[in-house]
Design a protein around this motif. Structure first.
Motif, PDB file in Angstrom:
ATOM      1  N   UNK A  27       0.830  -1.201   0.000  1.00 26.94           N
ATOM      2  CA  UNK A  27       0.000   0.000   0.000  1.00 26.94           C
ATOM      3  C   UNK A  27       0.870   1.258   0.000  1.00 26.94           C
ATOM      4  N   UNK A  28       1.848   1.282   0.889  1.00 23.19           N
ATOM      5  CA  UNK A  28       2.736   2.443   0.959  1.00 23.19           C
ATOM      6  C   UNK A  28       3.549   2.601  -0.316  1.00 23.19           C
ATOM      7  N   UNK A  29       3.983   1.485  -0.880  1.00 21.81           N
ATOM      8  CA  UNK A  29       4.724   1.520  -2.136  1.00 21.81           C
ATOM      9  C   UNK A  29       3.852   2.066  -3.263  1.00 21.81           C
ATOM     10  N   UNK A  30       2.600   1.631  -3.298  1.00 21.21           N
ATOM     11  CA  UNK A  30       1.677   2.104  -4.329  1.00 21.21           C
ATOM     12  C   UNK A  30       1.468   3.607  -4.234  1.00 21.21           C
ATOM     13  N   UNK A  31       1.257   4.099  -3.008  1.00 17.90           N
ATOM     14  CA  UNK A  31       1.067   5.540  -2.828  1.00 17.90           C
ATOM     15  C   UNK A  31       2.293   6.326  -3.281  1.00 17.90           C
ATOM     16  N   UNK A  32       3.486   5.794  -2.971  1.00 18.81           N
ATOM     17  CA  UNK A  32       4.707   6.473  -3.384  1.00 18.81           C
ATOM     18  C   UNK A  32       4.847   6.494  -4.904  1.00 18.81           C
ATOM     19  N   UNK A  33       4.539   5.368  -5.527  1.00 16.15           N
ATOM     20  CA  UNK A  33       4.603   5.305  -6.990  1.00 16.15           C
ATOM     21  C   UNK A  33       3.619   6.295  -7.614  1.00 16.15           C
ATOM     22  N   UNK A  37       4.252   9.650 -10.132  1.00 13.15           N
ATOM     23  CA  UNK A  37       3.695   9.612 -11.479  1.00 13.15           C
ATOM     24  C   UNK A  37       3.780   8.253 -12.147  1.00 13.15           C
ATOM     25  N   UNK A  38       4.184   7.248 -11.389  1.00 10.63           N
ATOM     26  CA  UNK A  38       4.260   5.882 -11.931  1.00 10.63           C
ATOM     27  C   UNK A  38       2.920   5.203 -11.673  1.00 10.63           C
ATOM     28  N   UNK A  39       1.927   5.561 -12.474  1.00 12.22           N
ATOM     29  CA  UNK A  39       0.579   5.080 -12.215  1.00 12.22           C
ATOM     30  C   UNK A  39       0.440   3.587 -12.498  1.00 12.22           C
ATOM     31  N   UNK A  40       1.126   3.096 -13.522  1.00 12.71           N
ATOM     32  CA  UNK A  40       1.086   1.659 -13.810  1.00 12.71           C
ATOM     33  C   UNK A  40       1.671   0.869 -12.647  1.00 12.71           C
ATOM     34  N   UNK A  41       2.777   1.357 -12.101  1.00 20.03           N
ATOM     35  CA  UNK A  41       3.379   0.694 -10.942  1.00 20.03           C
ATOM     36  C   UNK A  41       2.473   0.747  -9.725  1.00 20.03           C
ATOM     37  N   UNK A  42       1.781   1.875  -9.560  1.00 19.74           N
ATOM     38  CA  UNK A  42       0.849   2.004  -8.442  1.00 19.74           C
ATOM     39  C   UNK A  42      -0.290   1.002  -8.581  1.00 19.74           C
ATOM     40  N   UNK A  43      -0.807   0.861  -9.789  1.00 19.28           N
ATOM     41  CA  UNK A  43      -1.908  -0.082 -10.021  1.00 19.28           C
ATOM     42  C   UNK A  43      -1.475  -1.496  -9.650  1.00 19.28           C
ATOM     43  N   UNK A  44      -0.271  -1.876 -10.066  1.00 17.85           N
ATOM     44  CA  UNK A  44       0.229  -3.222  -9.754  1.00 17.85           C
ATOM     45  C   UNK A  44       0.352  -3.428  -8.251  1.00 17.85           C
ATOM     46  N   UNK A  45       0.862  -2.409  -7.556  1.00 10.23           N
ATOM     47  CA  UNK A  45       1.035  -2.545  -6.110  1.00 10.23           C
ATOM     48  C   UNK A  45      -0.309  -2.573  -5.385  1.00 10.23           C
ATOM     49  N   UNK A  46      -1.249  -1.732  -5.804  1.00  9.93           N
ATOM     50  CA  UNK A  46      -2.584  -1.788  -5.198  1.00  9.93           C
ATOM     51  C   UNK A  46      -3.234  -3.145  -5.447  1.00  9.93           C
ATOM     52  N   UNK A  47      -2.995  -3.715  -6.626  1.00 11.01           N
ATOM     53  CA  UNK A  47      -3.556  -5.032  -6.938  1.00 11.01           C
ATOM     54  C   UNK A  47      -2.997  -6.087  -6.001  1.00 11.01           C
ATOM     55  N   UNK A  48      -1.724  -5.971  -5.653  1.00 11.41           N
ATOM     56  CA  UNK A  48      -1.124  -6.916  -4.699  1.00 11.41           C
ATOM     57  C   UNK A  48      -1.787  -6.799  -3.335  1.00 11.41           C
ATOM     58  N   UNK A  49      -2.096  -5.570  -2.921  1.00  9.57           N
ATOM     59  CA  UNK A  49      -2.823  -5.387  -1.661  1.00  9.57           C
ATOM     60  C   UNK A  49      -4.168  -6.107  -1.725  1.00  9.57           C
ATOM     61  N   UNK A  50      -4.860  -5.933  -2.842  1.00 15.94           N
ATOM     62  CA  UNK A  50      -6.208  -6.469  -2.965  1.00 15.94           C
ATOM     63  C   UNK A  50      -6.227  -7.990  -3.087  1.00 15.94           C
ATOM     64  N   UNK A  69      -6.013   7.812 -14.163  1.00 19.00           N
ATOM     65  CA  UNK A  69      -4.867   8.582 -14.655  1.00 19.00           C
ATOM     66  C   UNK A  69      -4.250   8.000 -15.923  1.00 19.00           C
ATOM     67  N   UNK A  70      -4.408   6.684 -16.110  1.00 13.78           N
ATOM     68  CA  UNK A  70      -3.894   6.063 -17.339  1.00 13.78           C
ATOM     69  C   UNK A  70      -5.037   5.778 -18.318  1.00 13.78           C
ATOM     70  N   UNK A  71      -6.157   6.446 -18.096  1.00 14.20           N
ATOM     71  CA  UNK A  71      -7.324   6.395 -18.981  1.00 14.20           C
ATOM     72  C   UNK A  71      -7.966   5.017 -19.067  1.00 14.20           C
ATOM     73  N   UNK A  72      -7.796   4.226 -18.022  1.00 13.48           N
ATOM     74  CA  UNK A  72      -8.522   2.955 -17.921  1.00 13.48           C
ATOM     75  C   UNK A  72      -9.851   3.239 -17.208  1.00 13.48           C
ATOM     76  N   UNK A  73     -10.689   4.029 -17.863  1.00 15.60           N
ATOM     77  CA  UNK A  73     -11.851   4.587 -17.190  1.00 15.60           C
ATOM     78  C   UNK A  73     -12.853   3.518 -16.759  1.00 15.60           C
ATOM     79  N   UNK A  74     -13.105   2.548 -17.612  1.00 17.64           N
ATOM     80  CA  UNK A  74     -14.082   1.509 -17.272  1.00 17.64           C
ATOM     81  C   UNK A  74     -13.616   0.691 -16.071  1.00 17.64           C
ATOM     82  N   UNK A  75     -12.332   0.358 -16.044  1.00 20.38           N
ATOM     83  CA  UNK A  75     -11.792  -0.394 -14.909  1.00 20.38           C
ATOM     84  C   UNK A  75     -11.824   0.464 -13.643  1.00 20.38           C
ATOM     85  N   UNK A  76     -11.570   1.752 -13.793  1.00 15.98           N
ATOM     86  CA  UNK A  76     -11.634   2.653 -12.640  1.00 15.98           C
ATOM     87  C   UNK A  76     -13.035   2.638 -12.039  1.00 15.98           C
ATOM     88  N   UNK A  77     -14.038   2.740 -12.895  1.00 20.47           N
ATOM     89  CA  UNK A  77     -15.418   2.735 -12.403  1.00 20.47           C
ATOM     90  C   UNK A  77     -15.752   1.414 -11.722  1.00 20.47           C
TER      91      UNK A  77
END
Length: 202
Positions: A27-33, A37-50, A69-77
């Motif tokens: 979680x902390x790693x994802x927030x830092x990423x 501005x490393x949104x792809x890295x943040x997504x991967x780290x949040x996924x590991x939390x989940x 932020x990476x325009x994955x709007x449907x997945x965001x919703x």
């Protein structure tokens, strides 16, 4: 027009004892990423939390924001919907979903989300600003001005709301009012407004 997201950078999060250490690290790693501005890295780290805590509402919301932020709007919703299913009163998921709907040009859907958000928290300047974006998208210029005005009454140094209010004023023929708002936004440090001032106010 400005539409800024709020990242939920929680210093304390509640995970189960079994997975607390690893989940917190991810979680902390994802927030830092995200901050870097490393949104792809943040997504991967949040996924590991989940994977460890699939019902963690803050992580679902944050991943949704990163996906936006990476325009994955449907997945965001999808992430916001899941967060709200688990916690219907989680305002950050509701307001973030509203902005993602705005980004999808689903202005009516965004408007509905911000109506709900403001019913729950009628003093949230950001929600008024963002509902103004939706109303502007629907060409309800008077309604947009009303919302931006409420936003700046609640937060007098809200540069983005002044900036946003200029456009519907201009569209309604109030050039002087538009230019006044854009100059206030500039005085509050918003650099993007210079283009509008040069183009419309000279």
């Amino acid at each position: 027009m400005k539409n800024l997201f709020l990242l939920l950078l929680s210093s304390f999060i509640s995970f189960s004892v079994f997975s607390q250490s690893t989940a917190t690290e991810y979680f902390n790693s994802a927030n830092q990423k995200f901050k870097e501005g490393d949104f792809a890295g943040a997504i991967k780290a949040y996924t590991e939390v989940l994977k460890q805590e699939p019902e963690h509402v803050v992580t679902l919301t944050n991943r949704g924001i990163a996906r936006d932020r990476v325009q994955q709007y449907r997945h965001a919703i999808e992430d916001y919907n899941q967060a709200l299913k688990l916690k219907p009163n989680h305002l950050p998921a509701l307001t973030s979903r509203g902005l993602t709907k705005y980004n999808l040009k689903d202005y009516r859907g965004a408007l509905l989300d911000y109506n709900k958000a403001l019913e729950r928290n009628p003093k949230d300047a950001r929600s008024y600003n963002n509902r103004g974006l939706a109303r502007y998208g629907l060409k309800d210029y008077s309604g947009a001005i009303e919302d931006y005005t409420k936003a700046v009454l609640l937060k007098q140094d809200y540069a983005e709301a002044y900036y946003n209010r200029g456009a519907p004023k201009y569209n309604l023929g109030d050039k002087a009012g538009a230019c006044a708002d854009w100059n206030i936004a500039k005085s509050l440090g918003l650099k993007d407004v210079d283009t509008y001032i040069r183009k419309y106010c000279n």
